[in-house]
Every structure is written in structure tokens, then in C-alpha cells.
Motif scaffolding. Structure first.
Motif, PDB file in Angstrom:
ATOM      1  N   PRO A 136       0.811  -1.223   0.000  1.00 35.87           N
ATOM      2  CA  PRO A 136       0.000   0.000   0.000  1.00 35.87           C
ATOM      3  C   PRO A 136       0.841   1.268   0.000  1.00 35.87           C
ATOM      4  N   LEU A 137       1.982   1.249   0.707  1.00 37.62           N
ATOM      5  CA  LEU A 137       2.839   2.439   0.764  1.00 37.62           C
ATOM      6  C   LEU A 137       3.435   2.736  -0.614  1.00 37.62           C
ATOM      7  N   ALA A 138       3.891   1.703  -1.292  1.00 38.01           N
ATOM      8  CA  ALA A 138       4.442   1.893  -2.638  1.00 38.01           C
ATOM      9  C   ALA A 138       3.371   2.401  -3.590  1.00 38.01           C
ATOM     10  N   THR A 139       2.178   1.865  -3.463  1.00 38.28           N
ATOM     11  CA  THR A 139       1.071   2.299  -4.321  1.00 38.28           C
ATOM     12  C   THR A 139       0.707   3.746  -4.019  1.00 38.28           C
ATOM     13  N   GLY A 140       0.758   4.123  -2.742  1.00 35.38           N
ATOM     14  CA  GLY A 140       0.511   5.511  -2.370  1.00 35.38           C
ATOM     15  C   GLY A 140       1.560   6.454  -2.918  1.00 35.38           C
ATOM     16  N   THR A 141       2.811   6.000  -2.940  1.00 31.34           N
ATOM     17  CA  THR A 141       3.873   6.818  -3.533  1.00 31.34           C
ATOM     18  C   THR A 141       3.619   7.025  -5.021  1.00 31.34           C
ATOM     19  N   ALA A 142       3.188   5.964  -5.696  1.00 30.71           N
ATOM     20  CA  ALA A 142       2.859   6.093  -7.120  1.00 30.71           C
ATOM     21  C   ALA A 142       1.696   7.060  -7.327  1.00 30.71           C
ATOM     22  N   LEU A 143       0.734   7.047  -6.405  1.00 32.91           N
ATOM     23  CA  LEU A 143      -0.379   7.992  -6.491  1.00 32.91           C
ATOM     24  C   LEU A 143       0.109   9.427  -6.337  1.00 32.91           C
ATOM     25  N   ALA A 144       1.045   9.643  -5.402  1.00 29.50           N
ATOM     26  CA  ALA A 144       1.590  10.984  -5.201  1.00 29.50           C
ATOM     27  C   ALA A 144       2.317  11.475  -6.450  1.00 29.50           C
ATOM     28  N   ILE A 145       3.080  10.588  -7.075  1.00 31.82           N
ATOM     29  CA  ILE A 145       3.783  10.951  -8.314  1.00 31.82           C
ATOM     30  C   ILE A 145       2.781  11.341  -9.393  1.00 31.82           C
ATOM     31  N   SER A 146       1.731  10.530  -9.528  1.00 34.13           N
ATOM     32  CA  SER A 146       0.700  10.812 -10.530  1.00 34.13           C
ATOM     33  C   SER A 146      -0.004  12.129 -10.234  1.00 34.13           C
ATOM     34  N   HIS A 147      -0.279  12.367  -8.964  1.00 34.07           N
ATOM     35  CA  HIS A 147      -1.013  13.567  -8.559  1.00 34.07           C
ATOM     36  C   HIS A 147      -0.243  14.835  -8.908  1.00 34.07           C
ATOM     37  N   ARG A 148       1.077  14.789  -8.735  1.00 31.42           N
ATOM     38  CA  ARG A 148       1.860  15.998  -8.996  1.00 31.42           C
ATOM     39  C   ARG A 148       2.456  16.025 -10.409  1.00 31.42           C
ATOM     40  N   GLY A 149       2.134  15.028 -11.219  1.00 35.47           N
ATOM     41  CA  GLY A 149       2.600  15.008 -12.600  1.00 35.47           C
ATOM     42  C   GLY A 149       4.066  14.687 -12.754  1.00 35.47           C
ATOM     43  N   GLY A 150       4.622  13.873 -11.841  1.00 31.95           N
ATOM     44  CA  GLY A 150       6.030  13.513 -11.911  1.00 31.95           C
ATOM     45  C   GLY A 150       6.326  12.466 -12.973  1.00 31.95           C
ATOM     46  N   THR A 151       7.597  12.279 -13.238  1.00 35.73           N
ATOM     47  CA  THR A 151       8.024  11.299 -14.247  1.00 35.73           C
ATOM     48  C   THR A 151       8.646  10.059 -13.620  1.00 35.73           C
ATOM     49  N   GLU A 152       8.731  10.016 -12.294  1.00 35.70           N
ATOM     50  CA  GLU A 152       9.335   8.876 -11.629  1.00 35.70           C
ATOM     51  C   GLU A 152       8.406   7.661 -11.686  1.00 35.70           C
ATOM     52  N   ALA A 153       8.983   6.509 -11.362  1.00 35.77           N
ATOM     53  CA  ALA A 153       8.205   5.280 -11.236  1.00 35.77           C
ATOM     54  C   ALA A 153       8.538   4.646  -9.889  1.00 35.77           C
ATOM     55  N   VAL A 154       7.719   3.702  -9.487  1.00 33.59           N
ATOM     56  CA  VAL A 154       7.909   2.991  -8.227  1.00 33.59           C
ATOM     57  C   VAL A 154       8.092   1.511  -8.519  1.00 33.59           C
ATOM     58  N   LEU A 155       9.070   0.896  -7.879  1.00 42.62           N
ATOM     59  CA  LEU A 155       9.238  -0.551  -7.949  1.00 42.62           C
ATOM     60  C   LEU A 155       8.913  -1.123  -6.582  1.00 42.62           C
ATOM     61  N   CYS A 156       7.972  -2.066  -6.540  1.00 40.00           N
ATOM     62  CA  CYS A 156       7.548  -2.677  -5.290  1.00 40.00           C
ATOM     63  C   CYS A 156       7.796  -4.175  -5.355  1.00 40.00           C
ATOM     64  N   GLN A 157       8.809  -4.634  -4.619  1.00 42.26           N
ATOM     65  CA  GLN A 157       9.189  -6.047  -4.621  1.00 42.26           C
ATOM     66  C   GLN A 157       8.545  -6.770  -3.452  1.00 42.26           C
TER      67      GLN A 157
END
Length: 364
Positions: A136-157
Motif C-alpha cells: 500500500p505504501l508503494a502504491t501511495g507513492t505512485a499515487l503521489a507521483i501521478s497527482h503531482r505530474g512527476g516522471t518517476e516510477a515505483v518498484l515494489c518487490q
């Protein structure tokens, strides 16, 4: 539990082989992770490492391949089997070993230990002791990136057993609905502690689970870092375009679930078969066949890895233990009501922060 043959670890596509430079770099990192983990097991036996300790022995190819696909500003979340991922992310072996030793110069200031490596500078957002706690934390980080229009990605192992918990399905559902920039990596070593995947999962081909959420996926040979890297690059490109991805790496762990697990659920024949299919030896043989690795160069790479690990141990041994007064210093990123941190001279639990106390701010 019988090991998986190379045919059973089939990748969805054969990756393109380069001029050998990247492949040799993968091998160097795999050797470093192997020697580091062997020394960690020794440190645990010597009582220099406390708590729990889970090793990446046998999984080095999958670890190195997926981490090499990341950009410097991408975020990484892992399970508690996290040492190799931290090293492959570029965190200094000295800081990782110091953390295992519980020392102040460790990557988590000595308070995290083996399962909780964390380094904000490299955006390595931690190993997590709770199974699936990172999803859930990794998914939330991806949501934050999407919300602010960032170009980063998240890897969740995560490990294979994690795919059976509710947070896995809830997170994939949200990621698909909102088009989040995240790649979920399932490290399938065939066992959830001592229980086989077939015994615990109605669908043992774990990459297929993402189809319920229309998330593309791939199963890849986790003994081949080049194949893992190619799959991870494809997955990250998909995630950055707004379509999350799931990768299942088929790998093996050479030892028990943790350093104190004797793996008595495996027969001697199965243990011998595991060693015979060791990812490091298998990859070294592949490089040798392509004349990219000689006995001399392999020895030099191993010597360099051993020297790095020796230096890491010396650094950890010389590092101080964290002061007890810093126990709560890194509990919260920002001040919160009932914060248990205190100034010199204050009671351990100030009146407003004693267990059971409710402040006006909380009530409001």
C-alpha cells in the motif's frame, strides 16, 4: 520441493545480448551480493547481528537485473529480504553492514536492522517486516507521483506468499483504476517460509493474478539477470506511460527462510539439486561460454567483492552503537500529537503523551 529447471523458468521473450559490458557488471554485482550475504550469515552466527536476518542467497540474478533498470529518481520498496536490493541500488556495503550490526553509521542509524533498510537519498524506501506492508505504501507513492505530474516510477518487490494477502489485490486494483506508475515484482522462490506455492496458491502461476485487474505481466527466468533486466525495462516503460505492470521472477533460495531456518522440509537430494542450479554459477558458465569471463577475471572479481565485504565488516565493527536518547528521533517525519520524543530532562511520557491520554488537539 523439487527445483525448477531452466525450461520451467521460461521468460516471455529472449532478451538481446549486448557487447558484454553490462553483463559483466551484472556478474560483479551478483558476486558482491553473494559474498555480502555469506558474511552476514557468519555475522549472525557470531552474534554480531541480532533480530531476524533473511538472505538473498540464490536470488542474486533477479535482484541485480531488476534494480539495474531503475532511474536514480525512481522509488524502491522491498520485503524484509532486502540486503541485495540495497546494495544493487548503490548503497555502500559499509552502511548496510553497519545497519545489520545495529550501529549508528548504518543506513537506518542502527535502529532498523536487517529487515528495515532505508535511505532517502537513493529513494530506497525500506524493507518491511510485515508481510505485504510495503505494497500500500508503494502504491501511495505512485499515487503521489501521478497527482503531482512527476516522471518517476515505483518498484515494489515482494515474495510469492505476499500475493495471497488482501493488500496485494486492493493495491493492484487501485493502481489499475488510476493508471499509477508502479511495477510490482514478485520474487517467486517456490516457498512461503516452508510452504510451497502450489500448496498455498490456487493459481500457482503468480504473474497471471494481475489479469484480474487488466494489468500486463511477465514471467521471467530469475537466474538470468539479462532477461530480468529486459523485462524490468519494459515494465517500467509501461508504468511511466500510465499502465502498471507485474513481473514474476522464477528463482530459488539456497538456504532456509531465515538464517536460523535449517530448511528441514527439503531433502538432501533437493538441497544438492539447488546448489547444482545455483544462479551465480550458472551465469558465470554462460559468460565463460561467450568468452566474456575467464578463470583469472572471475577470481579478480571475487577478490574485489571479498575486499569490499571485509571493509564493510571492519567499518561496522568500528562504528558506535546508537545512543538510547535517539530511540524516537526517527519515528515521525513531522511533529504529531502524542509524539513520544522528548527534550533532555523531560519525562519519558509527558502528561499529554502518556498511554491513554487524549489531547485537545487529538479530540479536535
Amino acid at each position: 520441493m523439487p527445483t525448477r529447471s531452466k525450461a520451467q523458468r521460461t521468460s516471455t521473450a529472449e532478451p538481446q545480448r549486448g557487447d558484454g559490458k553490462a553483463e559483466l557488471a551484472f556478474y560483479r554485482q551478483m558476486v558482491l551480493v553473494r559474498r555480502f550475504e555469506e558474511r552476514a550469515a557468519r555475522g549472525y552466527a557470531e552474534a554480531k547481528i541480532g533480530g531476524y536476518c533473511h538472505l538473498n542467497l540464490g536470488e542474486e540474478a533477479a535482484v541485480v537485473g531488476v534494480m539495474a533498470a531503475l532511474e536514480p529518481d525512481d522509488y524502491v520498496y522491498t520485503s524484509y529480504r532486502d540486503h541485495g536490493y540495497a546494495l544493487a541500488r548503490g548503497i555502500a556495503p559499509e552502511r548496510v553492514m553497519a545497519e545489520l550490526y545495529g550501529r549508528a553509521d548504518g543506513v537506518s542509524k542502527g535502529w532498523g536492522g536487517s529487515m528495515h533498510l532505508f535511505d532517502a537519498d537513493s529513494r530506497f524506501m525500506g524493507g518491511y517486516g510485515i508481510v505485504g506492508g510495503q505494497i500500500p505504501l508503494a502504491t501511495g507513492t505512485a499515487l503521489a507521483i501521478s497527482h503531482r505530474g512527476g516522471t518517476e516510477a515505483v518498484l515494489c518487490q515482494m515474495g510469492d506468499g505476499t500475493t495471497n494477502i488482501g493488500a496485494f489485490h486492493e493495491s493492484l486494483n487501485i493502481a489499475a483504476l488510476w493508471g499509477l506508475p508502479i511495477v510490482y515484482v514478485v520474487s517467486n522462490n517456490g516457498l512461503g517460509m516452508g510452504t510451497t506455492v502450489a500448496q498455498s496458491s490456487a493459481e500457482p502461476e503468480l504473474f497471471k493474478r494481475s489479469s484480474s485487474y487488466r494489468i500486463p505481466s511477465a514471467r521471467v527466468d530469475g537466474n538470468d539477470p539479462v532477461a530480468v533486466h529486459a523485462a524490468a525495462c519494459e515494465a517500467l516503460a509501461s508504468a511511466r506511460s500510465g499502465r502498471p505492470f507485474l513481473i514474476e521472477t522464477i528463482t530459488e533460495r539456497l538456504k532456509g527462510h531465515s538464517v536460523v531456518d535449517p530448511a528441514s522440509y527439503r531433502s538432501r537430494a533437493e538441497k544438492a539439486e539447488l546448489l547444482a542450479g545455483d544462479a551465480l554459477a550458472e551465469y558465470a558458465a554462460t559468460l565463460a561460454e561467450r568468452e566474456l569471463l575467464s578463470e583469472e577475471s572471475a577470481r579478480e572479481i571475487d577478490d574485489a567483492a571479498m575486499a569490499a565485504v571485509d571493509a564493510a565488516v571492519a567499518f561496522a565493527d568500528a562504528s558506535a552503537h546508537p545512543a538510547a536518547s535517539t530511540l524516537f528521533d526517527y519515528t515521525y517525519a513531522t511533529p504529531v500529537p502524542n509524539d513520544s520524543r522528548r527534550l533532555p530532562g523531560e519525562a519519558l511520557f509527558p502528561a499529554a503523551a502518556r498511554p491513554g491520554a487524549v489531547t485537545a488537539e487529538v479530540r479536535a
